[in-house]
Design a protein around this motif. Structure first.
Motif, PDB file in Angstrom:
ATOM      1  N   VAL A 190      36.102  42.875  26.924  1.00  0.00           N
ATOM      2  CA  VAL A 190      37.286  42.533  26.976  1.00  0.00           C
ATOM      3  C   VAL A 190      38.211  43.699  27.875  1.00  0.00           C
ATOM      4  N   ASP A 191      39.133  43.357  28.573  1.00  0.00           N
ATOM      5  CA  ASP A 191      39.809  44.414  29.314  1.00  0.00           C
ATOM      6  C   ASP A 191      41.523  43.984  29.324  1.00  0.00           C
ATOM      7  N   VAL A 192      42.117  45.132  29.795  1.00  0.00           N
ATOM      8  CA  VAL A 192      43.559  45.047  29.663  1.00  0.00           C
ATOM      9  C   VAL A 192      44.071  45.500  30.866  1.00  0.00           C
ATOM     10  N   VAL A 193      44.989  44.985  31.655  1.00  0.00           N
ATOM     11  CA  VAL A 193      45.219  45.651  33.083  1.00  0.00           C
ATOM     12  C   VAL A 193      46.988  45.772  32.893  1.00  0.00           C
ATOM     13  N   GLN A 194      47.616  46.751  33.110  1.00  0.00           N
ATOM     14  CA  GLN A 194      49.018  47.073  33.331  1.00  0.00           C
ATOM     15  C   GLN A 194      49.416  46.557  34.851  1.00  0.00           C
ATOM     16  N   VAL A 195      50.101  45.363  34.936  1.00  0.00           N
ATOM     17  CA  VAL A 195      50.203  44.819  36.066  1.00  0.00           C
ATOM     18  C   VAL A 195      50.776  45.599  37.129  1.00  0.00           C
ATOM     19  N   SER A 196      52.105  46.321  36.724  1.00  0.00           N
ATOM     20  CA  SER A 196      52.737  47.446  37.627  1.00  0.00           C
ATOM     21  C   SER A 196      51.946  48.199  38.284  1.00  0.00           C
ATOM     22  N   ARG A 197      51.120  48.886  37.290  1.00  0.00           N
ATOM     23  CA  ARG A 197      50.015  50.020  37.730  1.00  0.00           C
ATOM     24  C   ARG A 197      49.005  49.283  38.793  1.00  0.00           C
ATOM     25  N   PHE A 198      48.449  48.142  38.557  1.00  0.00           N
ATOM     26  CA  PHE A 198      47.642  47.378  39.406  1.00  0.00           C
ATOM     27  C   PHE A 198      48.365  47.345  40.536  1.00  0.00           C
ATOM     28  N   GLN A 199      49.538  46.821  40.569  1.00  0.00           N
ATOM     29  CA  GLN A 199      50.546  46.758  41.990  1.00  0.00           C
ATOM     30  C   GLN A 199      50.338  47.956  42.610  1.00  0.00           C
ATOM     31  N   GLU A 200      50.713  48.995  41.979  1.00  0.00           N
ATOM     32  CA  GLU A 200      50.693  50.390  42.740  1.00  0.00           C
ATOM     33  C   GLU A 200      49.282  50.649  43.355  1.00  0.00           C
ATOM     34  N   GLN A 201      48.289  50.277  42.754  1.00  0.00           N
ATOM     35  CA  GLN A 201      46.802  50.666  43.144  1.00  0.00           C
ATOM     36  C   GLN A 201      46.516  49.854  44.416  1.00  0.00           C
TER      37      GLN A 201
ATOM     38  N   LEU B 217      46.194  34.610  45.281  1.00  0.00           N
ATOM     39  CA  LEU B 217      46.806  34.213  44.115  1.00  0.00           C
ATOM     40  C   LEU B 217      47.894  35.451  43.918  1.00  0.00           C
ATOM     41  N   ASN B 218      48.873  34.994  42.928  1.00  0.00           N
ATOM     42  CA  ASN B 218      49.959  35.627  42.629  1.00  0.00           C
ATOM     43  C   ASN B 218      49.747  37.146  41.996  1.00  0.00           C
ATOM     44  N   LEU B 219      50.243  38.050  41.931  1.00  0.00           N
ATOM     45  CA  LEU B 219      49.739  39.385  41.514  1.00  0.00           C
ATOM     46  C   LEU B 219      49.585  39.461  39.839  1.00  0.00           C
ATOM     47  N   ARG B 220      50.187  38.705  39.006  1.00  0.00           N
ATOM     48  CA  ARG B 220      49.833  38.588  37.594  1.00  0.00           C
ATOM     49  C   ARG B 220      48.297  37.847  37.466  1.00  0.00           C
ATOM     50  N   SER B 221      48.006  36.730  38.517  1.00  0.00           N
ATOM     51  CA  SER B 221      46.851  36.187  38.325  1.00  0.00           C
ATOM     52  C   SER B 221      45.676  37.082  38.956  1.00  0.00           C
ATOM     53  N   LEU B 222      46.118  37.824  39.763  1.00  0.00           N
ATOM     54  CA  LEU B 222      45.117  38.549  40.354  1.00  0.00           C
ATOM     55  C   LEU B 222      44.788  39.846  39.198  1.00  0.00           C
ATOM     56  N   ALA B 223      45.742  40.264  38.526  1.00  0.00           N
ATOM     57  CA  ALA B 223      45.541  41.192  37.450  1.00  0.00           C
ATOM     58  C   ALA B 223      44.654  40.689  36.214  1.00  0.00           C
ATOM     59  N   ALA B 224      45.015  39.618  35.991  1.00  0.00           N
ATOM     60  CA  ALA B 224      44.178  38.912  34.963  1.00  0.00           C
ATOM     61  C   ALA B 224      42.370  38.740  35.293  1.00  0.00           C
ATOM     62  N   ARG B 225      42.397  38.418  36.839  1.00  0.00           N
ATOM     63  CA  ARG B 225      41.063  38.115  37.347  1.00  0.00           C
ATOM     64  C   ARG B 225      40.379  39.471  37.226  1.00  0.00           C
ATOM     65  N   PHE B 226      41.248  40.599  37.551  1.00  0.00           N
ATOM     66  CA  PHE B 226      40.641  42.005  37.697  1.00  0.00           C
ATOM     67  C   PHE B 226      39.981  42.141  36.233  1.00  0.00           C
ATOM     68  N   ALA B 227      40.970  41.979  35.442  1.00  0.00           N
ATOM     69  CA  ALA B 227      40.463  42.077  34.065  1.00  0.00           C
ATOM     70  C   ALA B 227      39.323  41.363  33.570  1.00  0.00           C
ATOM     71  N   ALA B 228      39.166  40.144  33.962  1.00  0.00           N
ATOM     72  CA  ALA B 228      38.271  39.376  33.813  1.00  0.00           C
ATOM     73  C   ALA B 228      36.819  39.956  34.274  1.00  0.00           C
ATOM     74  N   LYS B 229      36.799  40.411  35.385  1.00  0.00           N
ATOM     75  CA  LYS B 229      35.580  41.021  36.305  1.00  0.00           C
ATOM     76  C   LYS B 229      35.313  42.208  35.362  1.00  0.00           C
TER      77      LYS B 229
ATOM     78  N   ASP C  51      54.194  42.839  31.593  1.00  0.00           N
ATOM     79  CA  ASP C  51      53.417  43.487  32.341  1.00  0.00           C
ATOM     80  C   ASP C  51      52.061  43.884  32.040  1.00  0.00           C
ATOM     81  N   VAL C  52      51.469  42.987  31.231  1.00  0.00           N
ATOM     82  CA  VAL C  52      50.084  42.998  30.637  1.00  0.00           C
ATOM     83  C   VAL C  52      49.560  41.649  30.973  1.00  0.00           C
ATOM     84  N   ALA C  53      48.068  41.923  31.542  1.00  0.00           N
ATOM     85  CA  ALA C  53      47.256  40.950  31.899  1.00  0.00           C
ATOM     86  C   ALA C  53      46.005  41.290  30.909  1.00  0.00           C
ATOM     87  N   THR C  54      45.418  40.301  30.482  1.00  0.00           N
ATOM     88  CA  THR C  54      44.167  40.561  29.528  1.00  0.00           C
ATOM     89  C   THR C  54      42.793  39.606  29.879  1.00  0.00           C
ATOM     90  N   ALA C  55      41.935  39.871  29.491  1.00  0.00           N
ATOM     91  CA  ALA C  55      40.721  38.742  29.639  1.00  0.00           C
ATOM     92  C   ALA C  55      39.675  39.317  28.664  1.00  0.00           C
TER      93      ALA C  55
END
Length: 116
Positions: free
Chosen positions: A7-18, A37-49, A106-110
């Motif tokens: 499981v992983d959780v990503v703060q979308v705003s922090r991910f955008q900054e990175q 893909l849009n930012l929120r979808s990218l953050a969710a995919r990063f959490a999935a990876k 502001d949260v994406a999770t997988a």
């Protein structure tokens, strides 16, 4: 048989900054199809990876270009593992992946389950 869970959780705003600080990060983490893909979808995919890596025991040497998060005709996400990620999954006996993605505010999770 369950091989692993992650499981992983990503703060979308922090991910955008990175992504803004390191423009090459998008190319390193995501396949060409995912990059559109849009930012929120990218953050969710990063959490999935990240969740997939955890389910596999976080081995060194996996290339994120070898793991794509795709969706089927109904919109359900699924893992497409190739190369280094497929090699590790095969060595551990993974036959099937179960994946759930979510993003809210502001949260994406997988959450992922690797099944043998």
């Amino acid at each position: 048989m369950i091989i692993g869970i992650g499981v992983d959780v990503v703060q979308v705003s922090r991910f955008q900054e990175q992504l803004a600080k390191a423009p090459g990060l998008r190319e390193r983490l995501f396949t060409p199809a995912e990059r559109q893909l849009n930012l929120r979808s990218l953050a969710a995919r990063f959490a999935a990876k990240e969740a997939i890596a955890k389910a596999l025991g976080a081995p060194a040497g996996m290339n994120w270009q070898h793991c794509q998060i795709d969706v089927d005709a109904a919109g359900a996400p699924h893992v497409v593992a190739t190369g280094t990620v497929a090699d590790v999954a095969d060595a551990k006996g993974v036959k099937r992946w179960h994946l759930s993605l979510s993003h809210d505010g502001d949260v994406a999770t997988a959450m992922v389950v690797a099944e043998g």
